[in-house]
Design a protein around this motif. Structure first.
Motif, short mmCIF file in Angstrom:
data_model
loop_
_atom_site.label_atom_id
_atom_site.label_comp_id
_atom_site.label_asym_id
_atom_site.label_seq_id
_atom_site.Cartn_x
_atom_site.Cartn_y
_atom_site.Cartn_z
N ASN A 1 1.38 -1.16 -0.39
CA ASN A 1 -0.12 -0.26 -0.09
C ASN A 1 0.72 0.95 0.38
N ILE A 2 1.94 1.21 0.11
CA ILE A 2 3.43 2.61 -0.53
C ILE A 2 4.58 1.86 -0.41
N SER A 3 5.38 3.13 -0.86
CA SER A 3 6.37 2.38 -1.79
C SER A 3 7.57 2.46 -1.12
N VAL A 4 8.33 1.82 -1.62
CA VAL A 4 10.65 2.22 -1.20
C VAL A 4 10.29 3.29 -1.14
N GLU A 5 9.99 4.42 -1.15
CA GLU A 5 10.59 5.51 -1.54
C GLU A 5 9.48 7.24 -0.35
N ASP A 6 7.66 6.38 -0.27
CA ASP A 6 7.41 6.71 1.16
C ASP A 6 8.03 6.42 2.28
N LEU A 7 8.91 5.55 2.35
CA LEU A 7 10.24 5.34 4.00
C LEU A 7 11.02 6.35 3.91
N ASP A 8 10.92 7.56 2.50
CA ASP A 8 12.17 8.53 2.74
C ASP A 8 11.13 9.30 3.27
N LEU A 9 9.85 10.05 2.92
CA LEU A 9 9.15 11.49 2.99
C LEU A 9 8.94 11.05 5.07
N PHE A 10 10.17 10.81 5.87
CA PHE A 10 10.67 10.84 6.97
C PHE A 10 11.68 10.73 8.00
N PHE A 11 12.11 11.17 8.68
CA PHE A 11 13.76 11.09 9.30
C PHE A 11 13.46 10.42 11.06
N VAL A 12 13.57 9.70 11.49
CA VAL A 12 13.71 9.30 12.77
C VAL A 12 15.15 9.32 13.30
N THR A 13 15.14 10.35 14.39
CA THR A 13 16.17 10.37 15.38
C THR A 13 15.65 10.09 16.51
N ASP A 14 17.06 10.48 17.38
CA ASP A 14 17.74 10.47 18.94
C ASP A 14 18.34 11.75 18.44
N ASP A 15 18.58 12.36 17.77
CA ASP A 15 19.72 13.68 17.75
C ASP A 15 19.37 14.63 16.96
N VAL A 16 19.59 16.08 17.79
CA VAL A 16 18.81 17.38 17.40
C VAL A 16 20.10 18.08 16.50
N ASP A 17 21.01 17.93 16.24
CA ASP A 17 22.07 17.81 15.33
C ASP A 17 21.41 16.81 13.91
N ALA A 18 21.28 16.41 13.89
CA ALA A 18 21.18 15.45 12.72
C ALA A 18 19.45 15.96 11.63
N ALA A 19 18.59 15.85 12.80
CA ALA A 19 17.54 16.77 13.13
C ALA A 19 17.26 17.74 12.05
N ILE A 20 18.56 18.78 12.40
CA ILE A 20 18.13 20.13 12.41
C ILE A 20 19.10 19.79 10.84
N ASP A 21 20.04 19.14 10.86
CA ASP A 21 20.89 18.82 9.14
C ASP A 21 19.70 18.55 8.60
N PHE A 22 18.65 17.31 8.36
CA PHE A 22 17.41 16.73 7.68
C PHE A 22 16.56 18.42 7.30
N VAL A 23 16.09 18.95 7.96
CA VAL A 23 15.55 19.97 7.98
C VAL A 23 16.62 20.91 6.61
N ALA A 24 17.07 21.27 7.08
CA ALA A 24 18.22 22.66 6.22
C ALA A 24 18.66 21.90 4.65
#
Length: 82
Positions: free
Chosen positions: A51-74
């Motif tokens: 019901n979803i594609s592999v690419e759909d799993l790239d629509l979000f980022f899971v982390t515990d690292d604030v810096d990694a989250a900031i990099d992803f958003v930027a």
């Protein structure tokens, strides 16, 4: 972490998936919390039902690292990626 959180998450992911919104980076904090849902998405929704594609799993980022989250958003914002 309740039903409202999941409702909002899947609403946003649907809007991005269907290209109703663009450049909307989604970061999920708490690897331990989100891993069971990710496992279900991969094993049941993607592989089991298709019901979803592999690419759909790239629509979000899971982390515990604030810096990694900031990099992803930027990065997603700068590139205009979904």
């Amino acid at each position: 972490g309740g039903f409202g959180t999941f409702d909002e998450l899947f609403e946003v992911l649907t809007l991005v998936q269907t290209k109703k919104v663009h450049s909307y980076p989604v970061v999920l904090f708490g690897v331990d919390f989100w891993t069971p849902m990710l496992t279900w998405l991969r094993q049941t929704v993607l592989e089991g039902e298709g019901n979803i594609s592999v690419e759909d799993l790239d629509l979000f980022f899971v982390t515990d690292d604030v810096d990694a989250a900031i990099d992803f958003v930027a990065t997603r914002t700068r590139k205009g990626n979904r």
